[in-house]
Design a protein around this motif. Structure first.
Motif, PDB file in Angstrom:
ATOM      1  N   HIS A  42      62.963  19.697 -42.771  1.00 27.20           N
ATOM      2  CA  HIS A  42      62.486  20.185 -41.475  1.00 27.20           C
ATOM      3  C   HIS A  42      63.121  19.398 -40.322  1.00 27.20           C
ATOM      4  N   TYR A  45      66.552  20.895 -39.946  1.00 26.61           N
ATOM      5  CA  TYR A  45      66.533  22.211 -39.313  1.00 26.61           C
ATOM      6  C   TYR A  45      66.208  22.113 -37.820  1.00 26.61           C
ATOM      7  N   ARG A  49      68.601  23.499 -34.936  1.00 33.34           N
ATOM      8  CA  ARG A  49      68.120  24.466 -33.938  1.00 33.34           C
ATOM      9  C   ARG A  49      68.395  23.958 -32.530  1.00 33.34           C
ATOM     10  N   ILE A  70      68.877  30.450 -39.204  1.00 34.50           N
ATOM     11  CA  ILE A  70      67.620  29.691 -39.252  1.00 34.50           C
ATOM     12  C   ILE A  70      66.578  30.232 -38.279  1.00 34.50           C
ATOM     13  N   GLY A 333      68.539  31.294 -44.196  1.00 32.90           N
ATOM     14  CA  GLY A 333      67.774  30.047 -44.165  1.00 32.90           C
ATOM     15  C   GLY A 333      66.282  30.336 -44.177  1.00 32.90           C
ATOM     16  N   ALA A 336      63.972  27.381 -43.139  1.00 35.31           N
ATOM     17  CA  ALA A 336      64.101  27.059 -41.723  1.00 35.31           C
ATOM     18  C   ALA A 336      63.480  28.143 -40.848  1.00 35.31           C
TER      19      ALA A 336
END
Length: 435
Positions: A42, A45, A49, A70, A333, A336
């Motif tokens: 996490h 991700y 992002r 994602i 993803g 994600a």
């Protein structure tokens, strides 16, 4: 049940960073390798992002480019538009560069006539046959199979007072149930489990294991053609469409492999959650509803399939602000996207550590035409939930025999599961002679 091949151990690409977060300032692509993907996905991700947005340029082992989606909305767009983003591996614009021993080749696959590696009308032809055969699996009978086989596995270690719930229970249970469902006698179930274990290792024996896997399915097909039974293989053979033996065998391999490790990881991740999170500990004392809540939480937070390969762009297009070329690989993803702040802020905050409660808008089974078939999802849920309930009924005082921090995840950016889950409990007597 979203991936037909087993986990493939990661090999670091030449550009993979030696440490720290793999998302580096100024990097043109993110290497899909490194420990962060299985220790703190996490965190990875979130960094992706923040720097790249919902569609991330990534680098597969060996230096091959791909796009990792994602964003929840963008992933929904990709999986909904099967014409623009078909699951047609033959479209990939990197084939001329891919070596025969590429470690991800078993997962990405090659064009072949199976439910998993066909697209469009041909995929729908296979999906109709497989879906009809799976739909006729009777849930009550399936639960009975699960209970019997779960008891059989528990009897092997219940007198010891210790166990590794991954190797001793979570991994063998799904394949034993699936082997019975597709028509293998129980004595062959252990051999199928051994083959799939060798495939999951991804080592030198994986190719030979894949060949043995196909041979087992060919023998099963011949046996069920001679003597039909109440099983998935017999129902596939009785289907009105015309299929070759190769197609039957490949579809049977896909059904079994897709349901094996993903369901095993769903069991293992759910048990880990119940053993380490106080909010779900009530399940350990017979809270059946809490088992279902823990399993749903896992699909949101630690879904067995984190990244799914994949889709390929049928033509040049735009996605999430990125220019996608025809033939580019588009990776889903799933893990994600489930953590996308956009979807999280629109969900109920009624229950669960992430506020999901009974919400099932997750993408753990993918979405759209190529998602895991609904009957297969139901079969996986019954196997996982029944297995967990039997285990907790038999061993109600389960507790970890190591610290939660000592638990190790499989080293893969694609599949999320435990390598081991060591526990201790009060020894109990077996329920019967299941040797």
């Amino acid at each position: 049940m979203t991936t037909p091949a087993s986990a493939v151990p990661e090999r670091s690409s030449a550009s993979a960073s030696g440490g720290g977060c793999p998302v580096r300032a100024g990097a043109s692509a993110v290497p899909l390798s490194g420990p962060e993907f299985h220790t703190e996905p996490h965190v990875v991700y979130r960094a992706m992002r923040s720097e790249y947005g919902p569609v991330v340029p990534v680098e597969l082992p060996g230096g091959f480019p791909a796009w990792l989606v994602i964003g929840y909305r963008e992933l929904h767009q990709v999986t909904t538009d099967g014409e623009l983003f078909p699951r047609d591996v033959g479209l990939w614009n990197q084939w001329e560069h891919i070596p025969e021993d590429w470690p991800l080749l078993p997962m990405v696959g090659r064009p072949m006539p199976s439910i998993y590696f066909t697209a469009g009308a041909e995929h729908r032809r296979h999906a109709a046959m497989v879906g009809e055969a799976l739909e006729e699996v009777e849930p009550f009978e399936l639960r009975g199979h699960c209970e019997q086989l779960a008891d059989r596995l528990a009897d092997r270690f219940c007198e010891r007072g210790t166990a590794d719930l991954i190797a001793d229970f979570a991994v063998p249970l799904p394949v034993l149930v699936l082997a019975r469902l597709i028509g293998f006698p129980d004595e062959d179930g252990a051999r199928i489990a051994e083959v799939l274990r060798d495939l999951a290792d991804g080592g030198p024996g994986a190719q030979e294991a894949h060949q043995r896997f196909g041979e087992h399915m060919q023998q099963l097909l011949a046996a069920r053609r001679a003597v039909p039974g109440n099983d998935v293989t017999s129902r596939m053979l009785a289907y009105s469409g015309e299929f070759t033996d190769e197609e039957y065998v490949l579809d049977l391999m896909a059904i079994t492999a897709a349901g094996h490790l993903t369901t095993a990881d769903w069991i293992g991740n759910s048990l880990r959650l119940m053993l380490t999170d106080d909010q779900f500990a009530v399940a350990l004392s017979g809270g059946r509803h809490s088992v279902a809540e823990a399993m749903n939480e896992v699909l949101w937070e630690e879904g067995p399939t984190q990244i799914l390969a994949g889709r390929w762009a049928a033509r040049d297009t735009r996605l999430g602000g990125r220019s996608i070329r025809a033939g580019d690989m588009v990776l889903l993803g799933l893990g994600a996207a489930n953590a996308d702040p956009y979807i999280r802020q629109h969900l109920s905050t009624s229950a669960g550590t992430s506020g999901q409660g009974g919400n099932s808008a997750h993408l753990a089974f993918s979405h759209g035409e190529y998602r895991c078939p609904f009957p297969a999802q139901e079969i996986a849920e019954i196997i996982a939930r029944t297995g967990i309930e039997v285990l907790l009924d038999r061993l109600p005082d389960l507790e970890l025999s190591v610290s939660a921090q000592a638990l190790v995840r499989r080293q893969s950016a694609f599949l999320r599961g435990m390598t081991a889950l060591p526990v201790r409990f009060t020894p109990v007597r077996p329920t019967g002679d299941f040797s």
